[in-house]
Design a protein around this motif. Structure first.
Motif, PDB file in Angstrom:
ATOM      1  N   ALA A  16      -2.630  -2.205 -13.277  1.00 46.41           N
ATOM      2  CA  ALA A  16      -3.786  -1.494 -12.760  1.00 46.41           C
ATOM      3  C   ALA A  16      -3.518   0.006 -12.686  1.00 46.41           C
ATOM      4  O   ALA A  16      -4.369   0.829 -13.053  1.00 46.41           O
ATOM      5  CB  ALA A  16      -4.132  -2.033 -11.376  1.00 46.41           C
ATOM      6  N   TYR A  45      -7.097   4.217  -4.650  1.00 47.43           N
ATOM      7  CA  TYR A  45      -6.929   3.229  -5.723  1.00 47.43           C
ATOM      8  C   TYR A  45      -5.683   2.390  -5.462  1.00 47.43           C
ATOM      9  O   TYR A  45      -5.700   1.158  -5.623  1.00 47.43           O
ATOM     10  CB  TYR A  45      -6.841   3.944  -7.067  1.00 47.43           C
ATOM     11  CG  TYR A  45      -6.818   3.022  -8.264  1.00 47.43           C
ATOM     12  CD1 TYR A  45      -7.905   2.191  -8.557  1.00 47.43           C
ATOM     13  CD2 TYR A  45      -5.720   2.987  -9.117  1.00 47.43           C
ATOM     14  CE1 TYR A  45      -7.883   1.363  -9.670  1.00 47.43           C
ATOM     15  CE2 TYR A  45      -5.695   2.160 -10.225  1.00 47.43           C
ATOM     16  CZ  TYR A  45      -6.778   1.346 -10.492  1.00 47.43           C
ATOM     17  OH  TYR A  45      -6.756   0.524 -11.601  1.00 47.43           O
ATOM     18  N   GLU A  82      -4.602  -4.418  -2.088  1.00 49.09           N
ATOM     19  CA  GLU A  82      -5.413  -5.415  -1.396  1.00 49.09           C
ATOM     20  C   GLU A  82      -5.922  -6.510  -2.329  1.00 49.09           C
ATOM     21  O   GLU A  82      -5.864  -7.702  -2.031  1.00 49.09           O
ATOM     22  CB  GLU A  82      -6.593  -4.717  -0.695  1.00 49.09           C
ATOM     23  CG  GLU A  82      -6.119  -4.038   0.592  1.00 49.09           C
ATOM     24  CD  GLU A  82      -6.931  -2.810   0.941  1.00 49.09           C
ATOM     25  OE1 GLU A  82      -8.085  -2.703   0.469  1.00 49.09           O
ATOM     26  OE2 GLU A  82      -6.401  -1.940   1.669  1.00 49.09           O
ATOM     27  N   ILE A  83      -6.416  -6.073  -3.473  1.00 51.13           N
ATOM     28  CA  ILE A  83      -6.912  -7.063  -4.430  1.00 51.13           C
ATOM     29  C   ILE A  83      -5.802  -8.027  -4.815  1.00 51.13           C
ATOM     30  O   ILE A  83      -5.954  -9.243  -4.752  1.00 51.13           O
ATOM     31  CB  ILE A  83      -7.437  -6.360  -5.715  1.00 51.13           C
ATOM     32  CG1 ILE A  83      -8.781  -5.713  -5.464  1.00 51.13           C
ATOM     33  CG2 ILE A  83      -7.518  -7.343  -6.872  1.00 51.13           C
ATOM     34  CD1 ILE A  83      -9.961  -6.625  -5.612  1.00 51.13           C
ATOM     35  N   VAL A  84      -4.680  -7.479  -5.190  1.00 55.68           N
ATOM     36  CA  VAL A  84      -3.641  -8.329  -5.739  1.00 55.68           C
ATOM     37  C   VAL A  84      -3.037  -9.228  -4.662  1.00 55.68           C
ATOM     38  O   VAL A  84      -2.906 -10.440  -4.849  1.00 55.68           O
ATOM     39  CB  VAL A  84      -2.554  -7.501  -6.445  1.00 55.68           C
ATOM     40  CG1 VAL A  84      -1.405  -8.399  -6.902  1.00 55.68           C
ATOM     41  CG2 VAL A  84      -3.163  -6.770  -7.636  1.00 55.68           C
ATOM     42  N   LEU A  85      -2.689  -8.648  -3.525  1.00 48.88           N
ATOM     43  CA  LEU A  85      -2.119  -9.508  -2.481  1.00 48.88           C
ATOM     44  C   LEU A  85      -3.160 -10.499  -1.970  1.00 48.88           C
ATOM     45  O   LEU A  85      -2.845 -11.664  -1.717  1.00 48.88           O
ATOM     46  CB  LEU A  85      -1.557  -8.671  -1.339  1.00 48.88           C
ATOM     47  CG  LEU A  85      -0.270  -7.917  -1.694  1.00 48.88           C
ATOM     48  CD1 LEU A  85       0.390  -7.353  -0.445  1.00 48.88           C
ATOM     49  CD2 LEU A  85       0.705  -8.836  -2.432  1.00 48.88           C
ATOM     50  N   PHE A  90      -6.546  -0.092  -2.869  1.00 47.00           N
ATOM     51  CA  PHE A  90      -7.443  -1.081  -3.465  1.00 47.00           C
ATOM     52  C   PHE A  90      -6.658  -2.109  -4.271  1.00 47.00           C
ATOM     53  O   PHE A  90      -6.837  -3.326  -4.109  1.00 47.00           O
ATOM     54  CB  PHE A  90      -8.467  -0.366  -4.348  1.00 47.00           C
ATOM     55  CG  PHE A  90      -9.402  -1.286  -5.058  1.00 47.00           C
ATOM     56  CD1 PHE A  90     -10.523  -1.815  -4.408  1.00 47.00           C
ATOM     57  CD2 PHE A  90      -9.171  -1.654  -6.378  1.00 47.00           C
ATOM     58  CE1 PHE A  90     -11.395  -2.670  -5.072  1.00 47.00           C
ATOM     59  CE2 PHE A  90     -10.035  -2.514  -7.044  1.00 47.00           C
ATOM     60  CZ  PHE A  90     -11.154  -3.026  -6.388  1.00 47.00           C
ATOM     61  N   VAL A  91      -5.763  -1.622  -5.088  1.00 52.75           N
ATOM     62  CA  VAL A  91      -4.973  -2.523  -5.936  1.00 52.75           C
ATOM     63  C   VAL A  91      -4.114  -3.444  -5.064  1.00 52.75           C
ATOM     64  O   VAL A  91      -4.063  -4.661  -5.275  1.00 52.75           O
ATOM     65  CB  VAL A  91      -4.097  -1.725  -6.917  1.00 52.75           C
ATOM     66  CG1 VAL A  91      -3.096  -2.646  -7.614  1.00 52.75           C
ATOM     67  CG2 VAL A  91      -4.977  -1.011  -7.939  1.00 52.75           C
ATOM     68  N   ARG A  94       0.840  -1.198   0.000  1.00 50.37           N
ATOM     69  CA  ARG A  94       0.000   0.000   0.000  1.00 50.37           C
ATOM     70  C   ARG A  94       0.879   1.254   0.000  1.00 50.37           C
ATOM     71  O   ARG A  94       0.671   2.185  -0.790  1.00 50.37           O
ATOM     72  CB  ARG A  94      -0.871   0.039   1.252  1.00 50.37           C
ATOM     73  CG  ARG A  94      -2.063  -0.928   1.263  1.00 50.37           C
ATOM     74  CD  ARG A  94      -2.485  -1.169   2.700  1.00 50.37           C
ATOM     75  NE  ARG A  94      -3.913  -1.432   2.850  1.00 50.37           N
ATOM     76  CZ  ARG A  94      -4.781  -0.575   3.383  1.00 50.37           C
ATOM     77  NH1 ARG A  94      -4.390   0.596   3.829  1.00 50.37           N
ATOM     78  NH2 ARG A  94      -6.062  -0.900   3.459  1.00 50.37           N
TER      79      ARG A  94
END
Lengths: 209, 209, 209, 209
Positions: free
Chosen positions: B164, B180, B186-189, B183-184, B87
């Motif tokens: 992303a 963003y 969190e989504i990816v990990l 968000f990225v 992050r």
DNA sequence: CATTAATCGAGACGGTACGTCCTGTCTTGCA
DNA sequence: TGCAAGACAGGACGTACCGTCTCGATTAATG
């Protein structure tokens, strides 16, 4: 709102319009976007340059128009298994991206969009957004079926997914193939499900012992 | 054991080199990449055009060189919490991408890379890969600490993550901000941790009941 | 006027000097004077450009120097018959002018002389005047033998004679051959003899019935 | 019997044409032929370079065209006295040659003609030959009146005459003035009259006793 | 059904930048 | 110091396209 019959609007020659789009596509294919010129399109189409300038604001706009004629609509399957569907869909996208008649054009248009805001807007609004709507719908459906958390920003999810593919389309630092499509689908959907954990303190991802 | 005199190598003028890179950057800033010309760079730098053509193959190459002088190295933190670190890191990247002296140039260079393979290669090899190595190292560390599954293709993970961000840099269809970035991350990990489930049949993501 | 030993003067490399002149000639022959450049001469001679600039002021000067190495001395015969001798001499000049290794170079140098006064002066003083002296001597001899009027301006006579040949050398609007050489000799010498008639009233040339 | 409309022929801009020729002349006057460039002509005329290249093959051709606009037609008088007439005519030519707006340009064009065959041809055909026709006519008239022998090659005679003047124009090794003009006229016409003596054995010019 | 005005092909026009070539000067080691 | 080598600032070359601008020649709806 009286006599409003429409024919007054345009005496535009359909023949010329098509010839121009065909020429634009052919030249892109043969020489690459960067080497295409309005002059060449006009010559190839057997058309005066003015006719192009009259109807399109820039080279990018012409090519964008031409481009939509080869831009297939990738169907978004619905088998009930959202991950499988996304794998299938992204594999379709990958197939399109690696088509020599499509991928390089899309890359070039994104490149052009860096300088030409009109191209960027058109690309987004006319091409990308409509196509993504169907994917968003599919994900929304998954939300409704509780396969995905409800509070997800689906637009952002799509951007992560497509961003991953664009990365390889634009920078070519890895194979753009089915395996990658599957990998992306799994990572992103996996991440979506893991997402809502706002309390991350005990999650294996987050804290080294 | 003399100090290995290798003076023969190059009579290249360092003064000119720097003047050219400075001029290139300044022009990019003032007019935007697309409007920069080799002629203008030469004039601004007080240099013959030949001196540019002698040492760089294209405008893209010059700007890429100039670009590296403003391209900050984003530090990759290591607090033990890989998600927090990502992050933080991605937030740094976002900050760089939204810097007017950086983001548009990077976008333009990626655009240029679509037509000019030399630019693409240089961008990848000289700029992107070295910077990503540090991130890959951080993720590898997380693997060693069992915060991430061991069999992950880290390069691909990075591509999803950066893709992303690039998506929003290049297409600007959403805010490129801290939210963003988080968000990225969190989504990816999150996706990475969910990943190893090769048996997906019972996973909540995959199968509608 | 003391120690005046000469070696101090110049460490000029004779090898380079000759290589330059040879290269200049060869390039003139192969490509024509206009296409010869100092750069090409240097490259061909295996010599630094500076070495040329150090010793000659201009391309014209180099070529002029080189030119003298192919410029034959045409002998001026003395058989007692001045007209015959001039015919013979001018035929020799014509032969030289039509030599592909000479005529075009002379033409080019006269062309160059239009812009470059140094070339003009050098051409006149170093090349033309010395050679004409012998012809002037021959005509002066004829004057002494009363074959030509005594008050003639021999320099001017020579100019008419050579001018006629130059005309065809430079403009090529007629054959530059023996017949023309004879024609010129006859016209000019004939005119010399007819000249002194300051009273022209009854001369057939002057007055229509 | 309509007035044969042939308007299709050329969309060439007369305005541009004239601006180019004017600019060419002015630059020649101001800087000398050698320093004139197509670039400068275009800039001065407010014209794209392409417009020059479209209609002229070389700088020489442009200047030649421009040159014809200042090239006066020297009248060939006919008083009945051919020698007097030629003296008058050649004096006029000398006056033109010594005009700073003409002589140097003609010299430069002859110089250019050494490298550029197109200039040579154009100079000969468009400029020199037409003007000489009138002189040839005058000489032909003299032949008819038996003031000159009938079998003379008049073209060659003209070349001797003009060659003499060109010699001084191009090499400047003597004054180009009325006296010289008269001298040339007398020598050449005198030589013409003396000419027909095919039997030269007893002629005073030929044989030293 | 002829008129008439927009649109067409063609391509010249004023420009800008290209990438190349050469100029004449300068700098760097080698002999 | 003179030399070969060649980088340097500068300037012109001739070409390619840009976007605008006439030119007649269609051509299609209206008058």
């Amino acid at each position: 709102m009286t006599t409003a019959s429409k024919p007054l609007a345009s005496r535009r020659s359909e023949t010329s319009r098509l010839a121009i789009l065909d020429a634009a596509l052919a030249l892109c294919r043969e020489q690459g976007y960067a080497r295409v010129t309005i002059e060449a399109i006009a010559a190839r189409a057997g058309v005066g340059k003015q006719t192009i300038y009259r109807w399109w604001p820039s080279k990018g706009a012409v090519v964008l128009d031409a481009f939509e004629r080869v831009a297939a609509e990738i169907p978004v399957p619905d088998t009930g298994d959202v991950l499988a569907d996304m794998r299938t869909f992204l594999t379709g996208v990958v197939r399109l991206f690696t088509d020599d008649n499509f991928g390089p054009h899309l890359g070039a248009l994104i490149g052009e969009a860096q300088y030409d805001p009109a191209v960027r807007t058109a690309l987004l609004e006319q091409y990308l957004k409509p196509r993504r709507a169907a994917v968003a719908d599919r994900l929304r459906l998954a939300q409704q079926h509780r396969q995905l958390p409800g509070e997800l920003d689906l637009t952002a999810v799509l951007e992560v997914m497509f961003g991953a593919l664009y990365h390889r389309l634009l920078l070519r630092n890895g194979p753009l193939d089915q395996a990658y499509a599957h990998f992306v689908a799994e990572i992103v959907l996996g991440g979506c499900s893991a997402q809502p954990t706002t309390d991350r303190s005990h999650h294996p991802v987050t804290q080294r012992k």
